[in-house]
Scaffold this motif. Structure first.
Motif, PDB file in Angstrom:
ATOM      1  N   VAL A  77       0.864  -1.163   0.039  1.00 56.20           N
ATOM      2  CA  VAL A  77      -0.012   0.048   0.101  1.00 56.20           C
ATOM      3  C   VAL A  77       0.734   1.242  -0.094  1.00 56.20           C
ATOM      4  CG1 VAL A  77      -1.754   1.286   1.203  1.00 56.20           C
ATOM      5  CG2 VAL A  77      -1.880  -1.219   1.360  1.00 56.20           C
ATOM      6  N   MET A  78       0.851   1.791  -0.962  1.00 50.81           N
ATOM      7  CA  MET A  78       1.825   3.137  -1.489  1.00 50.81           C
ATOM      8  C   MET A  78       0.880   4.492  -0.931  1.00 50.81           C
ATOM      9  SD  MET A  78       3.270   1.914  -5.031  1.00 50.81           S
ATOM     10  CE  MET A  78       4.571   3.155  -4.475  1.00 50.81           C
ATOM     11  N   LYS A  79       1.729   5.432  -1.079  1.00 49.05           N
ATOM     12  CA  LYS A  79       1.184   7.099  -0.634  1.00 49.05           C
ATOM     13  C   LYS A  79       0.432   7.203   0.641  1.00 49.05           C
ATOM     14  CE  LYS A  79       0.065   7.520  -5.880  1.00 49.05           C
ATOM     15  NZ  LYS A  79      -0.843   7.725  -6.658  1.00 49.05           N
ATOM     16  N   LEU A  80       1.493   6.857   1.633  1.00 49.56           N
ATOM     17  CA  LEU A  80       0.965   6.841   3.080  1.00 49.56           C
ATOM     18  C   LEU A  80       0.776   8.243   3.681  1.00 49.56           C
ATOM     19  CD1 LEU A  80       2.456   3.775   4.639  1.00 49.56           C
ATOM     20  CD2 LEU A  80       0.179   3.881   3.484  1.00 49.56           C
ATOM     21  N   GLY A  81       1.470   8.751   4.307  1.00 51.52           N
ATOM     22  CA  GLY A  81       1.418   9.935   4.845  1.00 51.52           C
ATOM     23  C   GLY A  81       0.017  10.312   5.796  1.00 51.52           C
ATOM     24  N   ARG A  82      -0.746  11.182   5.113  1.00 52.53           N
ATOM     25  CA  ARG A  82      -2.145  11.416   5.610  1.00 52.53           C
ATOM     26  C   ARG A  82      -2.821  10.459   5.478  1.00 52.53           C
ATOM     27  NH1 ARG A  82      -4.585  15.495   3.110  1.00 52.53           N
ATOM     28  NH2 ARG A  82      -3.511  15.118   1.290  1.00 52.53           N
ATOM     29  N   THR A  83      -2.751   9.299   4.684  1.00 50.53           N
ATOM     30  CA  THR A  83      -3.657   8.209   4.498  1.00 50.53           C
ATOM     31  C   THR A  83      -3.440   7.272   5.639  1.00 50.53           C
ATOM     32  OG1 THR A  83      -2.483   6.828   3.110  1.00 50.53           O
ATOM     33  CG2 THR A  83      -3.728   8.774   2.089  1.00 50.53           C
ATOM     34  N   PHE A  84      -2.481   7.379   6.420  1.00 49.16           N
ATOM     35  CA  PHE A  84      -1.901   6.206   7.075  1.00 49.16           C
ATOM     36  C   PHE A  84      -3.250   5.799   8.144  1.00 49.16           C
ATOM     37  CE2 PHE A  84      -0.085   4.317  10.930  1.00 49.16           C
ATOM     38  CZ  PHE A  84       0.751   3.283  10.469  1.00 49.16           C
ATOM     39  N   PRO A  85      -3.800   6.569   8.738  1.00 43.97           N
ATOM     40  CA  PRO A  85      -4.955   5.995   9.769  1.00 43.97           C
ATOM     41  C   PRO A  85      -5.937   5.355   8.951  1.00 43.97           C
ATOM     42  CG  PRO A  85      -4.357   8.287  10.254  1.00 43.97           C
ATOM     43  CD  PRO A  85      -3.574   7.953   9.042  1.00 43.97           C
ATOM     44  N   THR A  86      -6.243   5.682   7.803  1.00 41.22           N
ATOM     45  CA  THR A  86      -7.210   4.995   7.075  1.00 41.22           C
ATOM     46  C   THR A  86      -6.524   3.674   6.565  1.00 41.22           C
ATOM     47  OG1 THR A  86      -8.321   6.976   6.078  1.00 41.22           O
ATOM     48  CG2 THR A  86      -8.718   4.941   4.757  1.00 41.22           C
ATOM     49  N   VAL A  87      -5.285   3.456   6.157  1.00 42.60           N
ATOM     50  CA  VAL A  87      -5.021   2.307   5.698  1.00 42.60           C
ATOM     51  C   VAL A  87      -4.661   1.442   6.908  1.00 42.60           C
ATOM     52  CG1 VAL A  87      -2.557   1.164   4.684  1.00 42.60           C
ATOM     53  CG2 VAL A  87      -3.644   3.349   3.762  1.00 42.60           C
ATOM     54  N   ARG A  88      -4.470   1.759   7.905  1.00 46.16           N
ATOM     55  CA  ARG A  88      -4.152   0.917   9.579  1.00 46.16           C
ATOM     56  C   ARG A  88      -5.499   0.433   9.629  1.00 46.16           C
ATOM     57  NH1 ARG A  88      -4.398  -0.081  14.542  1.00 46.16           N
ATOM     58  NH2 ARG A  88      -2.393  -0.718  15.852  1.00 46.16           N
ATOM     59  N   ARG A  89      -6.574   1.295   9.634  1.00 51.76           N
ATOM     60  CA  ARG A  89      -8.077   0.888   9.852  1.00 51.76           C
ATOM     61  C   ARG A  89      -8.373  -0.627   9.098  1.00 51.76           C
ATOM     62  NH1 ARG A  89      -9.146   6.216  10.982  1.00 51.76           N
ATOM     63  NH2 ARG A  89     -10.022   6.241   8.788  1.00 51.76           N
ATOM     64  N   LEU A 140      -6.438  -2.334   7.236  1.00 52.00           N
ATOM     65  CA  LEU A 140      -5.655  -3.794   7.837  1.00 52.00           C
ATOM     66  C   LEU A 140      -6.511  -4.435   8.963  1.00 52.00           C
ATOM     67  CD1 LEU A 140      -2.121  -2.258   7.065  1.00 52.00           C
ATOM     68  CD2 LEU A 140      -2.821  -4.199   5.923  1.00 52.00           C
ATOM     69  N   GLU A 141      -6.809  -3.681   9.664  1.00 55.30           N
ATOM     70  CA  GLU A 141      -7.176  -4.157  10.921  1.00 55.30           C
ATOM     71  C   GLU A 141      -8.503  -4.884  10.717  1.00 55.30           C
ATOM     72  OE1 GLU A 141      -7.613  -2.897  15.759  1.00 55.30           O
ATOM     73  OE2 GLU A 141      -7.608  -1.297  14.242  1.00 55.30           O
ATOM     74  N   ARG A 142      -9.539  -4.195   9.901  1.00 55.47           N
ATOM     75  CA  ARG A 142     -10.763  -4.469   9.697  1.00 55.47           C
ATOM     76  C   ARG A 142     -10.578  -5.885   8.570  1.00 55.47           C
ATOM     77  NH1 ARG A 142     -14.569   0.019   7.080  1.00 55.47           N
ATOM     78  NH2 ARG A 142     -15.818  -1.880   7.000  1.00 55.47           N
ATOM     79  N   SER A 143      -9.594  -6.004   7.795  1.00 52.70           N
ATOM     80  CA  SER A 143      -9.352  -6.945   6.874  1.00 52.70           C
ATOM     81  C   SER A 143      -8.698  -8.364   7.581  1.00 52.70           C
ATOM     82  CB  SER A 143      -8.787  -6.711   5.645  1.00 52.70           C
ATOM     83  OG  SER A 143      -7.311  -6.405   5.963  1.00 52.70           O
ATOM     84  N   GLY A 144      -8.271  -8.026   9.081  1.00 51.08           N
ATOM     85  CA  GLY A 144      -7.478  -9.193   9.562  1.00 51.08           C
ATOM     86  C   GLY A 144      -6.110  -9.229   9.404  1.00 51.08           C
ATOM     87  N   ARG A 145      -5.662  -8.276   8.606  1.00 50.71           N
ATOM     88  CA  ARG A 145      -4.124  -8.414   8.230  1.00 50.71           C
ATOM     89  C   ARG A 145      -3.056  -7.613   8.943  1.00 50.71           C
ATOM     90  NH1 ARG A 145      -4.226 -10.455   3.190  1.00 50.71           N
ATOM     91  NH2 ARG A 145      -2.200 -11.199   3.576  1.00 50.71           N
ATOM     92  N   LEU A 146      -3.745  -6.869   9.981  1.00 51.34           N
ATOM     93  CA  LEU A 146      -2.831  -5.985  10.710  1.00 51.34           C
ATOM     94  C   LEU A 146      -1.523  -6.612  11.224  1.00 51.34           C
ATOM     95  CD1 LEU A 146      -2.164  -2.848  11.653  1.00 51.34           C
ATOM     96  CD2 LEU A 146      -3.680  -3.314  13.462  1.00 51.34           C
ATOM     97  N   ALA A 147      -1.627  -7.662  11.764  1.00 54.70           N
ATOM     98  CA  ALA A 147      -0.732  -8.409  12.680  1.00 54.70           C
ATOM     99  C   ALA A 147       0.225  -8.740  11.584  1.00 54.70           C
ATOM    100  CB  ALA A 147      -1.052  -9.628  13.216  1.00 54.70           C
ATOM    101  N   ASP A 148       0.017  -9.086  10.366  1.00 54.78           N
ATOM    102  CA  ASP A 148       1.212  -9.306   9.292  1.00 54.78           C
ATOM    103  C   ASP A 148       1.702  -8.138   8.689  1.00 54.78           C
ATOM    104  OD1 ASP A 148       0.321 -12.035   9.994  1.00 54.78           O
ATOM    105  OD2 ASP A 148      -1.229 -11.759   8.382  1.00 54.78           O
ATOM    106  N   ALA A 149       1.098  -6.967   8.644  1.00 52.22           N
ATOM    107  CA  ALA A 149       1.543  -5.960   8.085  1.00 52.22           C
ATOM    108  C   ALA A 149       2.823  -5.394   8.663  1.00 52.22           C
ATOM    109  CB  ALA A 149       0.748  -4.704   8.031  1.00 52.22           C
ATOM    110  N   ARG A 150       3.861  -4.862   7.617  1.00 55.59           N
ATOM    111  CA  ARG A 150       4.965  -4.342   7.827  1.00 55.59           C
ATOM    112  C   ARG A 150       5.175  -2.894   7.284  1.00 55.59           C
ATOM    113  NH1 ARG A 150       9.384  -7.278   9.223  1.00 55.59           N
ATOM    114  NH2 ARG A 150       9.919  -5.546  10.063  1.00 55.59           N
TER     115      ARG A 150
END
Length: 532
Positions: free
Chosen positions: A183-195, A197-207
């Motif tokens: 997932v590219m272009k984070l910055g201000r989008t990071f909170p959305t991307v983190r949510r 990842l969490e909702r999809s059940g993938r947060l624990a695997d994310a680096r």
């Protein structure tokens, strides 16, 4: 103006940031160019220029292409898009003037020029007018994987690359189905991307990877990253799932029926015989009952696809389990199509020992399928504490209805003609009641090798309340290679044309069959019912 009289345009990929990762060709092109162009924000600093700086000459003509805005807030009359379109048109005109004068122009681009790069906007406006060459570069995704030191994709896995600017729901759905992702272009989008990842059940695997190969490089588990510290030049990475679910064998039960036509055959159970390891926490695992839809992957929801990928063990009727792609590290426990309770208890036992288990079911697992069997067992000791979730799927009735038109457009009833789990007298009583109430009927499990008379008897009962010309949809193997949809009169319904892979949709008194201009017949039931 002929090609010989114009200059040549180059889109030069510089790689992810470390100047030593520039290609030999990139260095050659920069050295030979007359004009060096690069994008920058209003502050004037350019990462692209800093990467290539050691190769710039004093006599290079430098064209700094300064973005008018870096966010979507602008007073331009055309809004953000209008401001950017005007900027790209002006930048292209400036470069065209050099090309028309016979100068060679090298447009610098971080990473690869055609991978989310600003150069592509120049390419689209100039490449059809001037001789052009694109010099590929090492992408930031490749650099991030290298810095993490973990495989990105392996074997048959698919890499999904996403911009963090996508809506959260879209990110969640795509991450749930991804084998591996960046997932590219984070910055201000990071909170959305983190949510997401969490909702999809993938947060624990994310680096998390920031400025890969640059001096300020940083890597960390994404869940531990402070959102306030995240710059634009960072990305989230979901590495390969291969090896993530390694385990030993397991026992295999037998038995299953589902939300789809089926037979009544039983084979011996099969599988290997080793204890399942406990989960990382040493506690309970989980059972997820997953609806596969009526056929192949086109009918699978993103949520279902994600749960199948995340499971360590897959349990199911052989025919249905064969629809699920084989993944390294997953254990598959295939069996035949009866004794649902045995299958359910086997899955729950695996979960009690810490395994993440997906029980597969055709169609929707809650419609004549495995969800009930699993929940029945899960509500008794010793399985009361095992987490159980149900993931819906496209039902066989809805799939067949869509192929025929809209026969389920008004009230309808769903009835199984199988008398294996209930007496025929109960089925007959329900058929009469539904027919008397003028409901459209979706008839599951109409026949099999051992059940050959139910369709004929159901036709007789329904003709007591329906006209002979009532339309009946026969949907066979919907979504599969043997798909066939036919529309017949109720009086002409031939039991010999109905097998275990067929579902029947019987119209009400209001259901219509219409031949359209292209010669196709469609069946539909009006939403408005006539007043008495």
């Amino acid at each position: 103006m002929s090609e010989q009289q114009t200059g040549r345009l180059y889109g030069v990929g510089l790689g992810p940031g470390d100047p030593s990762l520039m290609t030999v060709r990139a260095v050659e092109v920069i050295a030979a160019a007359d004009v060096i162009a690069y994008h920058s924000a209003r502050h004037g600093r350019s990462i692209a220029r800093s990467i290539a700086e050691r190769h710039l000459r004093p006599d290079h003509i430098e064209e700094r292409l300064v973005y008018p805005v870096t966010t979507e807030t602008t007073d331009h009359p055309g809004g953000y898009r209008g401001a950017m379109e005007e900027f790209y048109a002006d930048a292209a005109a400036r470069l065209a003037a050099h090309l028309d004068a016979g100068r060679t122009v090298a447009v610098l681009a971080e990473g690869d020029p055609l991978f989310y790069g600003s150069y592509m906007h120049m390419h689209k406006r100039l490449a059809d007018r001037y001789p052009t060459e694109v010099i590929p570069g090492v992408t930031s995704v490749s650099a991030a994987a290298a810095r993490l030191g973990t495989p990105l994709v392996e074997g048959e896995e698919v890499l999904t690359v996403l911009p963090g600017t996508l809506p959260e729901e879209e990110l969640t759905a795509r991450l749930a189905t991804a084998d591996a992702a960046a997932v590219m272009k984070l910055g201000r989008t990071f909170p959305t991307v983190r949510r997401a990842l969490e909702r999809s059940g993938r947060l624990a695997d994310a680096r998390y990877v920031e400025r890969a190969t640059m001096n300020a490089e940083r890597t960390a588990p994404l869940a531990e990253v402070d959102p306030e510290s995240v710059p634009y030049f960072s990305m989230a990475v979901l590495p390969s799932r291969v090896d993530a679910t390694r385990g030993d064998g397991g026992d295999a039960p037998h038995g299953d029926r589902g939300d789809a036509p089926h037979g009544d055959r039983v084979d011996a159970p099969r599988g290997d015989h080793a204890d399942a390891p406990r989960g990382a926490s040493g506690g309970l695992g989980e059972v997820v009952v997953v609806g596969l839809g009526p056929a192949g992957p086109l009918w699978l929801t993103p949520e279902a696809r994600g749960e199948l990928a995340a499971a360590g063990d897959l349990v199911g009727y052989t025919t249905y389990l064969d629809r699920v792609p084989v993944r390294p590290g997953q254990r598959r426990h295939a069996s035949d199509n009866k004794v649902e309770a045995v299958r359910a208890e086997f899955a729950l036992d695996l979960a009690r020992r810490g395994r993440r288990v997906a029980v597969v079911s055709s169609g929707d697992p809650g419609v004549f399928a495995m969800a009930t069997a699993v929940l029945e067992a899960a509500c008794e000791d010793p399985y009361r504490e095992v987490p159980v979730r149900i993931v819906p799927g496209m039902t066989a009735a809805h799939a067949a209805a869509a192929r025929a038109g809209a026969p389920l457009g008004h009230d309808y009833a769903v009835i199984s003609l199988s008398d294996r789990l209930k007496p025929w007298e109960v089925i007959a009583e329900r058929l009469r009641a539904a027919a008397a109430a003028d409901l459209v009927l979706a008839l599951y499990n109409p026949g099999s090798r051992s059940r050959v008379w139910q369709v004929g008897k159901a036709r007789e009962l329904l003709l007591e309340h329906r006209a002979p010309d009532t339309p009946v949809v026969l949907g066979r193997d919907i979504g599969g290679p043997g798909e066939r949809v036919r529309i017949v009169r109720l009086a002409d319904l031939d039991p010999a044309q109905v097998d275990m892979r067929t579902i029947l949709l019987v119209g009400s008194t209001q259901t219509r069959t219409v031949r359209r201009g292209d010669g196709t017949d469609v069946v539909w039931t009006p939403r408005r019912y006539p007043e008495a």
